[in-house]
Design a protein around this motif. Structure first.
Motif, PDB file in Angstrom:
ATOM      1  N   LYS A 198     -23.513 -51.346  31.455  1.00 63.15           N
ATOM      2  CA  LYS A 198     -24.239 -51.238  32.713  1.00 63.15           C
ATOM      3  C   LYS A 198     -25.749 -51.175  32.538  1.00 63.15           C
ATOM      4  O   LYS A 198     -26.494 -51.669  33.378  1.00 63.15           O
ATOM      5  N   PRO A 200     -29.634 -51.871  31.072  1.00 63.85           N
ATOM      6  CA  PRO A 200     -30.308 -53.096  30.630  1.00 63.85           C
ATOM      7  C   PRO A 200     -30.174 -53.304  29.123  1.00 63.85           C
ATOM      8  O   PRO A 200     -30.314 -52.367  28.338  1.00 63.85           O
ATOM      9  N   HIS A 201     -29.909 -54.534  28.752  1.00 61.44           N
ATOM     10  CA  HIS A 201     -29.688 -54.866  27.355  1.00 61.44           C
ATOM     11  C   HIS A 201     -30.994 -55.270  26.674  1.00 61.44           C
ATOM     12  O   HIS A 201     -31.931 -55.742  27.318  1.00 61.44           O
ATOM     13  N   ARG A 230     -30.522 -56.769  34.496  1.00 61.75           N
ATOM     14  CA  ARG A 230     -29.640 -56.499  33.347  1.00 61.75           C
ATOM     15  C   ARG A 230     -30.362 -56.549  32.009  1.00 61.75           C
ATOM     16  O   ARG A 230     -29.728 -56.483  30.951  1.00 61.75           O
ATOM     17  N   ASN A 250     -32.353 -64.105  31.285  1.00 56.08           N
ATOM     18  CA  ASN A 250     -32.618 -62.938  32.129  1.00 56.08           C
ATOM     19  C   ASN A 250     -32.235 -63.316  33.552  1.00 56.08           C
ATOM     20  O   ASN A 250     -32.238 -64.493  33.915  1.00 56.08           O
ATOM     21  N   ASP A 251     -31.902 -62.324  34.380  1.00 53.91           N
ATOM     22  CA  ASP A 251     -31.452 -62.621  35.739  1.00 53.91           C
ATOM     23  C   ASP A 251     -32.522 -63.311  36.577  1.00 53.91           C
ATOM     24  O   ASP A 251     -32.196 -64.048  37.518  1.00 53.91           O
ATOM     25  N   ASN A 283     -30.883 -66.624  35.233  1.00 50.87           N
ATOM     26  CA  ASN A 283     -29.520 -66.107  35.281  1.00 50.87           C
ATOM     27  C   ASN A 283     -28.491 -67.107  34.751  1.00 50.87           C
ATOM     28  O   ASN A 283     -27.396 -67.242  35.285  1.00 50.87           O
TER      29      ASN A 283
END
Length: 747
Positions: A198, A200-201, A230, A250-251, A283
């Motif tokens: 869940k 951010p990576h 995320r 990235n989103d 995304n």
């Protein structure tokens, strides 16, 4: 050129801008699917030498990110018919409990040259019976891999990558990721990580050893963080002309960065076109295609009359990247796969042959609109046909050299800098040659440290093809000067040894020696033998101005002329000594320069009669130039795609006309030393033999930086090769090194 002369990198404004590489796109369909319960998804290709193309593919089970076990399709090559998809029993679902199944999704296959195996890498996922991804315990989301043996035609079962302890790797995926094999057989896997699914990576690239069966974590590089939605996910890495490039999903937008060693990268920046506008990819994934003459990106984006497509995931584009500015060149953009109402993205990209690369994707049939607009659930093969051969592709049919034996030519007597024995403690820059009569001779420089005025040229001989060596003897030792870099040139009757001598500016001006210090104090000298090295003439200065240095061996052309490559100290200019009268007189030709500086040229004659030269530079790759008038004039140097440390390398012509390149195949440390063969005059190269690897320097206090470097090659009477190279250690308080020998069989 002495290694203690440092070259300054030229500002990026002097590095050439990317030149467009023309290409065509040929679109084919491998398979179609529009089943109510599933559809094919995530097709990714890999070329297996001697086997053909393998396409791994999975069933999307109509629930978000819910996938079957792995299937495969195969074809003998481009344009050949496909067989499959065929389910791989070993790589199906695994049952953890009555309510939990484990699958591996987002798989990317790749050929591992050093082991002769294919590795498939993906995300290990725990599913509920409804297809939900579970994150109810630590390390639910990890990376898994399986190995395919093309000889036995068997797969291993899935294995899990072991990441370092700590919560930061509790979620650790190398998924949908292009990964790389390094020259020494280690593997670079790009990861996105976090404490759970869940939060951010963050992204990094990790290096793994691979023994043909197991991937073993060694270390990871720079960590890139973006606490936005995320975070950063699904990175892909590529190597182009000795440098490494990372693209990241990235989103809100795609990101890009680059680095010199494959592990550490500059801060990420948003993808943009070369006019400064944002690329519009978001995304979803971007992936690379790399050609020796151009770097390309495959992507989807906004702004293509595609607002009706989810996340603008069609059409799928390709365009060339200006690698100096990390911008997409808008004028080169082409459509790889059309928009027919279906989503694309989540695709594969790989080099297949020297003539083409592939991008593979499947139309996502997730809405009625897809069918209405003509989509068929097609698994597309977009064949990118290059306008010129990709020299990065290993030459088909050329085999790697084979190591036969090793020995030590000379071992340092003492590494203690305060010991008198240490006068010959630092040994480096050996060359080797076969004397008239068949004996081997090796020469190198030796001293308590590099550029010491006590530095001399030593030599040793072998009469048993390098198994044993005579006690080293002093070949040259000018008083109050450093003797440097002996180079050889062997004729059928006469042998020459060239070397330079001078005094570097680290020493104070003494008495009347003010004009005898610095680069202009260095002079090239020569000695010759007419009795197989039993006796040598006195040293005499070559007919060349001061300030030049030799390093690599000279050659005798098939037309009889003698050539010795030389370079001006401080890396400003490279040239050639040429003799047309059997070595009685010499004349210097050429003034070769590159934007990256250049030094320590190495040469070989090609079958066409041209002379090919490779140059050491500070730019992470070898540069090349060609002479078609026997070494007198040279073409404008061009950067090759061959990764190379800032070090000396060896180009050698075999008796059968093939070329051999021995070099440090690294953009950073001088390790490993590798050797490979070309049968097309240096355009493409076969798989490498890793001749030697230095221990990794970890930066400990007083720890020496180890290197294996400065190879030199000669061919013995039976066709095998004799190779010498340096194995040295350098620390703040000491320098030491040995001269090592290896005998090599070529096939």
């Amino acid at each position: 050129m002495p290694r203690w002369v440092c070259l300054s990198l030229i500002s990026s404004g002097l590095i050439r801008a990317a030149e467009p590489l023309p290409f065509e796109v040929k679109l084919e369909t491998a398979v179609k699917s529009d089943h109510p319960d599933w559809q094919w998804f995530h097709p990714r290709p890999a070329m297996i030498p001697g086997f053909g193309v393998m396409l791994t593919i999975q069933k999307h089970l109509r629930v978000s990110d819910y996938y079957s076990g792995l299937y495969m399709m195969t074809a003998r090559g481009p344009g050949q018919p496909w067989t499959g998809p065929v389910e791989i029993p070993e790589l199906g679902w695994m049952t953890e409990s009555a309510g939990v199944d484990i699958a591996v999704a987002d798989v990317t296959p790749g050929w591992h040259r050093a082991s002769g195996k294919l590795i498939a890498v993906g995300a290990q996922v725990r599913y509920s019976k409804k297809g939900e991804q579970l994150d109810d315990r630590a390390r639910s989301h990890q990376t898994a891999y399986a190995v395919f043996d093309p000889v036995a035609r068997k797969w291993s079962r899935w294995k899990t990558v072991r990441m370092p302890p700590g919560t930061k790797f509790d979620f650790a995926r190398s998924a949908c990721a292009q990964w790389l094999e390094m020259e020494d057989g280690t593997v670079l896997l790009p990861f996105y990580n976090g404490p759970n699914a869940k939060e951010p990576h963050w992204v990094t690239v990790a290096r793994f050893g691979f023994d043909g069966s197991e991937l073993a974590y060694q270390r990871h590089g720079s960590e890139h963080v973006l606490n936005e939605v995320r975070g950063l996910v699904e990175p892909s890495v590529v190597r182009f002309q000795g440098r490494y490039y990372l693209t990241v999903r990235n989103d809100l937008r795609g990101y890009v960065t680059s680095g010199a060693d494959g592990l550490d990268y500059a801060p990420i920046q948003p993808w943009r076109f070369d006019d400064g506008s944002e690329l519009g990819s978001y995304n979803t994934q971007q992936h690379w295609l790399s050609h020796s003459d151009g770097l390309f990106l495959a992507y989807t984006r906004r702004g293509a009359n595609n607002d009706h497509i989810m996340r603008h995931r069609a059409p799928l584009f390709i365009a060339q990247v200006d690698e100096t500015k990390l911008r997409v060149m808008r004028a080169t953009e082409k459509i790889l796969m059309p928009e027919r109402g279906a989503t694309l993205g989540n695709f594969g990209a790989a080099t297949i042959t020297s003539g083409e690369s592939w991008v593979t994707d499947t139309e996502g049939m997730f809405s009625p609109q897809a069918r209405q607009r003509g989509a068929e659930g097609a698994t597309f093969i977009a064949r990118v046909i290059w306008s010129k051969p990709n020299r990065d592709v290993e030459a088909p049919g050329v085999k790697a050299p084979e190591l036969m034996s090793r020995s030590t030519v000379y071992a340092y007597p003492n590494r203690d800098p305060y010991s008198l024995e240490n006068r010959f403690g630092f040994n480096h820059a050996a060359n080797i040659g076969v004397l008239p009569g068949g004996r081997l001779m090796s020469c190198w420089f030796s001293g308590p440290f590099e550029a010491s005025v006590h530095q001399a040229v030593l030599c040793s001989y072998s009469s048993d093809q390098g198994v044993t060596w005579t006690k080293a003897e002093v070949f040259s030792d000018f008083p109050r000067r450093s003797d440097f870099d002996p180079a050889m040139l062997m004729d059928s009757q006469r042998a020459w040894v060239f070397f330079s001598a001078g005094r570097w500016i680290r020493y104070p001006f003494i008495n009347d020696e003010r004009n005898k210090v610095g680069e202009n104090s260095f002079q090239i000298y020569q000695r010759h033998s007419d009795d197989g090295g039993k006796t040598w003439s006195a040293a005499e200065a070559a007919q060349i101005e001061a300030g030049f240095n030799c390093r690599n061996n000279g050659i005798k052309l098939t037309s009889g002329e003698l050539l010795l490559p030389v370079a001006k100290l401080r890396g400003a200019e490279t040239g050639m000594l040429k003799s047309v009268d059997g070595g009685r007189t010499w004349k210097r030709h050429g003034a070769i320069a590159t934007p990256m500086g250049n030094d320590e040229p190495t040469i070989a004659e090609t079958n066409s009669g041209a002379v090919l030269m490779f140059l050491r530079t500070g730019g992470g790759t070898l540069w090349r130039t060609v002479s078609r008038d026997k070494g007198e004039t040279w073409s404008k140097p061009e950067r090759s795609s061959i990764p190379a440390a800032r070090s000396s390398h060896s180009l050698f012509r075999l008796r059968d006309g093939r070329l051999l390149l021995t070099h440090d195949a690294s953009t950073g440390p001088r390790s490993p030393v590798t050797m490979r063969v070309s049968d097309d005059e240096g355009e493409t190269w076969g798989p490498p033999l890793v001749l030697a690897t230095a221990p990794e320097w970890r930066g400990g206090s007083g720890e020496p930086r180890r290197q294996v470097s400065y190879p030199s090659v000669a061919q013995l009477g039976d066709g095998t090769l004799a190779v010498v190279y340096s194995d040295i250690g350098i620390a703040d308080s000491e320098q030491w090194g040995d001269i090592q020998f290896a005998r090599i069989r070529i096939r």
